[in-house]
Scaffold this motif. Structure first.
Motif, PDB file in Angstrom:
ATOM      1  N   PHE A  98     -31.591 -34.486 -30.823  1.00  0.00           N
ATOM      2  CA  PHE A  98     -31.185 -33.118 -30.481  1.00  0.00           C
ATOM      3  C   PHE A  98     -31.458 -32.180 -31.657  1.00  0.00           C
ATOM      4  CE2 PHE A  98     -27.698 -29.934 -30.600  1.00  0.00           C
ATOM      5  CZ  PHE A  98     -28.081 -29.187 -29.504  1.00  0.00           C
ATOM      6  N   GLY A  99     -31.124 -32.655 -32.877  1.00  0.00           N
ATOM      7  CA  GLY A  99     -31.398 -31.849 -34.060  1.00  0.00           C
ATOM      8  C   GLY A  99     -32.883 -31.643 -34.272  1.00  0.00           C
ATOM      9  N   GLY A 100     -33.680 -32.713 -34.114  1.00  0.00           N
ATOM     10  CA  GLY A 100     -35.126 -32.602 -34.269  1.00  0.00           C
ATOM     11  C   GLY A 100     -35.751 -31.673 -33.246  1.00  0.00           C
ATOM     12  N   THR A 101     -35.267 -31.748 -32.008  1.00  0.00           N
ATOM     13  CA  THR A 101     -35.779 -30.872 -30.950  1.00  0.00           C
ATOM     14  C   THR A 101     -35.421 -29.414 -31.241  1.00  0.00           C
ATOM     15  OG1 THR A 101     -35.504 -32.664 -29.347  1.00  0.00           O
ATOM     16  CG2 THR A 101     -35.776 -30.448 -28.471  1.00  0.00           C
ATOM     17  N   TYR A 149     -28.743 -21.764 -26.488  1.00  0.00           N
ATOM     18  CA  TYR A 149     -29.311 -22.869 -25.712  1.00  0.00           C
ATOM     19  C   TYR A 149     -30.221 -22.316 -24.620  1.00  0.00           C
ATOM     20  CZ  TYR A 149     -25.694 -25.550 -28.069  1.00  0.00           C
ATOM     21  OH  TYR A 149     -24.914 -26.134 -29.019  1.00  0.00           O
ATOM     22  N   ASN A 150     -31.529 -22.382 -24.865  1.00  0.00           N
ATOM     23  CA  ASN A 150     -32.466 -21.887 -23.864  1.00  0.00           C
ATOM     24  C   ASN A 150     -32.832 -22.995 -22.881  1.00  0.00           C
ATOM     25  OD1 ASN A 150     -34.346 -23.516 -25.213  1.00  0.00           O
ATOM     26  ND2 ASN A 150     -34.997 -21.811 -26.520  1.00  0.00           N
ATOM     27  N   VAL A 151     -33.680 -22.650 -21.937  1.00  0.00           N
ATOM     28  CA  VAL A 151     -34.045 -23.588 -20.874  1.00  0.00           C
ATOM     29  C   VAL A 151     -34.745 -24.815 -21.440  1.00  0.00           C
ATOM     30  CG1 VAL A 151     -35.452 -23.880 -18.799  1.00  0.00           C
ATOM     31  CG2 VAL A 151     -34.177 -21.755 -19.158  1.00  0.00           C
ATOM     32  N   LEU A 205     -31.921 -31.944 -23.279  1.00  0.00           N
ATOM     33  CA  LEU A 205     -30.556 -32.483 -23.260  1.00  0.00           C
ATOM     34  C   LEU A 205     -30.314 -33.332 -22.022  1.00  0.00           C
ATOM     35  CD1 LEU A 205     -28.297 -29.542 -24.501  1.00  0.00           C
ATOM     36  CD2 LEU A 205     -28.459 -31.809 -25.518  1.00  0.00           C
ATOM     37  N   PHE A 206     -30.785 -32.882 -20.870  1.00  0.00           N
ATOM     38  CA  PHE A 206     -30.470 -33.545 -19.606  1.00  0.00           C
ATOM     39  C   PHE A 206     -31.677 -34.192 -18.935  1.00  0.00           C
ATOM     40  CE2 PHE A 206     -27.384 -30.065 -20.177  1.00  0.00           C
ATOM     41  CZ  PHE A 206     -26.241 -30.832 -20.319  1.00  0.00           C
ATOM     42  N   GLY A 207     -32.839 -34.102 -19.550  1.00  0.00           N
ATOM     43  CA  GLY A 207     -34.013 -34.774 -19.025  1.00  0.00           C
ATOM     44  C   GLY A 207     -34.706 -33.998 -17.926  1.00  0.00           C
ATOM     45  N   ASN A 208     -36.023 -34.078 -17.915  1.00  0.00           N
ATOM     46  CA  ASN A 208     -36.802 -33.422 -16.863  1.00  0.00           C
ATOM     47  C   ASN A 208     -38.165 -34.095 -16.793  1.00  0.00           C
ATOM     48  OD1 ASN A 208     -37.668 -31.725 -14.870  1.00  0.00           O
ATOM     49  ND2 ASN A 208     -37.926 -29.926 -16.175  1.00  0.00           N
ATOM     50  N   ILE A 209     -38.163 -35.348 -16.354  1.00  0.00           N
ATOM     51  CA  ILE A 209     -39.392 -36.135 -16.383  1.00  0.00           C
ATOM     52  C   ILE A 209     -40.454 -35.592 -15.444  1.00  0.00           C
ATOM     53  CG2 ILE A 209     -38.666 -37.802 -14.623  1.00  0.00           C
ATOM     54  CD1 ILE A 209     -40.115 -39.933 -16.268  1.00  0.00           C
ATOM     55  N   LEU A 210     -40.044 -34.862 -14.399  1.00  0.00           N
ATOM     56  CA  LEU A 210     -41.021 -34.316 -13.458  1.00  0.00           C
ATOM     57  C   LEU A 210     -41.865 -33.214 -14.084  1.00  0.00           C
ATOM     58  CD1 LEU A 210     -38.939 -34.211 -10.152  1.00  0.00           C
ATOM     59  CD2 LEU A 210     -40.491 -35.994 -10.962  1.00  0.00           C
ATOM     60  N   VAL A 240     -34.621 -39.356 -19.371  1.00  0.00           N
ATOM     61  CA  VAL A 240     -33.235 -39.231 -18.918  1.00  0.00           C
ATOM     62  C   VAL A 240     -32.449 -38.194 -19.714  1.00  0.00           C
ATOM     63  CG1 VAL A 240     -33.070 -41.555 -17.975  1.00  0.00           C
ATOM     64  CG2 VAL A 240     -32.554 -41.186 -20.384  1.00  0.00           C
ATOM     65  N   GLY A 241     -33.043 -37.625 -20.741  1.00  0.00           N
ATOM     66  CA  GLY A 241     -32.353 -36.615 -21.528  1.00  0.00           C
ATOM     67  C   GLY A 241     -31.600 -37.212 -22.696  1.00  0.00           C
ATOM     68  N   ILE A 242     -31.380 -36.395 -23.690  1.00  0.00           N
ATOM     69  CA  ILE A 242     -30.699 -36.831 -24.914  1.00  0.00           C
ATOM     70  C   ILE A 242     -29.297 -37.358 -24.613  1.00  0.00           C
ATOM     71  CG2 ILE A 242     -29.718 -35.955 -27.082  1.00  0.00           C
ATOM     72  CD1 ILE A 242     -32.174 -34.038 -27.188  1.00  0.00           C
ATOM     73  N   MET A 243     -28.623 -36.764 -23.641  1.00  0.00           N
ATOM     74  CA  MET A 243     -27.243 -37.138 -23.347  1.00  0.00           C
ATOM     75  C   MET A 243     -27.120 -38.505 -22.668  1.00  0.00           C
ATOM     76  SD  MET A 243     -25.725 -34.587 -24.642  1.00  0.00           S
ATOM     77  CE  MET A 243     -24.057 -34.902 -24.128  1.00  0.00           C
ATOM     78  N   LEU A 244     -28.214 -38.996 -22.066  1.00  0.00           N
ATOM     79  CA  LEU A 244     -28.130 -40.228 -21.276  1.00  0.00           C
ATOM     80  C   LEU A 244     -29.023 -41.349 -21.793  1.00  0.00           C
ATOM     81  CD1 LEU A 244     -28.197 -38.618 -17.705  1.00  0.00           C
ATOM     82  CD2 LEU A 244     -26.196 -39.450 -18.934  1.00  0.00           C
ATOM     83  N   ILE A 245     -29.614 -41.160 -22.965  1.00  0.00           N
ATOM     84  CA  ILE A 245     -30.551 -42.150 -23.491  1.00  0.00           C
ATOM     85  C   ILE A 245     -29.911 -43.520 -23.668  1.00  0.00           C
ATOM     86  CG2 ILE A 245     -31.778 -42.821 -25.611  1.00  0.00           C
ATOM     87  CD1 ILE A 245     -32.765 -39.945 -25.818  1.00  0.00           C
ATOM     88  N   SER A 246     -28.693 -43.538 -24.199  1.00  0.00           N
ATOM     89  CA  SER A 246     -28.050 -44.826 -24.488  1.00  0.00           C
ATOM     90  C   SER A 246     -27.888 -45.671 -23.226  1.00  0.00           C
ATOM     91  CB  SER A 246     -26.682 -44.611 -25.152  1.00  0.00           C
ATOM     92  OG  SER A 246     -25.823 -43.865 -24.315  1.00  0.00           O
TER      93      SER A 246
END
Length: 277
Positions: free
Chosen positions: A50-53, A117-119, A125-130, A197-203
């Protein structure tokens, strides 16, 4: 709309290819991390991502450029976790917590300084693989090959330290080097998975396929194979289901992995011999 028509879309093809590669990678590494009790390192490194992004987006870098900026930051942070456990005599979870707090706080400051927090940041954060690009698919494919090659080269050593690090050290295995390889490979996978899957759900992608496979596997290699199979299937099914139901892909992938874990747990309970009273 049938499956053939869905597969005709370029963004679906890119999502399936990159998603399957990343999911298999995370699932295989997750087996080693769970056995080493380092499964939460994915969550800690995700916060660093998240920090790197946030750094990349503050520099007006997007898409694959943001991924490449995050990569060295997360790689260095993974080594920082390892050094904290060795030099500061901290437990693994304490070191992960320190680096995680640093990463998330730096990300918040940079995001605020960059206008909030932009788009683009929310998509990470929440992933957008599409929305994955051809360039990102290429990066994912190259890093997948690199990580799988290193895993095959160090497989026996990783297996040894996963079950008994002290015995592995006495046997002549350079455990410090192998631990560094493991955390660096995990860092690579975490950076790749942030679009999936986004930063929040990677684990969850690192943990759920591994713990599901451990419910059913009779050997270590079968455990790795089952974890990889679940990870790949959850992404393919998750993409189709999210497209059909118009629900978020990342959340659908995680929910499918949770369902697989519940099914594996029930199967193990049913197959487990009942103790005689």
């Amino acid at each position: 709309m049938d499956f053939i028509e869905i597969l005709s879309y370029g963004f679906i093809q890119r999502a399936l290819l990159a998603g399957t590669l990343i999911a298999v990678l995370c699932s295989v590494l997750g087996v080693f991390l769970v056995l080493r009790r380092l499964s939460l390192i994915g969550d800690g490194l995700a916060h660093v991502t998240f920090g790197g992004t946030a750094i990349a987006l503050s520099l007006k870098l997007y898409s694959a450029s943001a991924l490449l900026v995050s990569l060295p930051v997360v790689l260095l942070s993974s080594l920082g976790i390892l050094k904290l456990t060795e030099k500061a005599r901290l437990s693994g979870d304490s070191a992960i917590g320190i680096v995680s707090a640093l990463g998330i706080s730096a990300g918040i400051i940079l995001a605020s300084a960059g206008g909030g927090y932009n788009v683009d940041l929310l998509s990470y954060l929440f992933g957008n693989i599409l929305s994955i690009t051809s360039q990102e698919v290429g990066i994912a494919a190259v890093l997948f090959c690199v990580v799988m090659l290193l895993l095959s080269l160090f497989f026996n050593d990783l297996l040894a330290i996963a079950f008994d690090e002290e015995l592995a050290r006495v046997s002549g295995i350079r455990t410090a080097t192998i631990n560094a390889v493991l955390v660096l490979l995990t860092a690579l996978s975490v950076v790749l998975a942030m679009k999936l899957v986004g930063i929040m759900l990677i684990s969850s992608l690192l943990i759920l396929p591994a713990v599901s496979a451990l419910q059913l596997a009779r050997s270590f290699k079968s455990c790795v194979a089952l974890a990889a199979l679940q990870g790949g299937c959850s992404v393919v099914a998750g993409i189709f289901l999210s497209f059909a139901t118009n629900l978020p892909t990342s959340a659908m992938i995680v929910l499918l992995n949770l369902a697989f874990f519940g099914l594996a747990f029930l199967v193990r309970r049913c197959l487990q011999p009942k103790s005689s009273s």
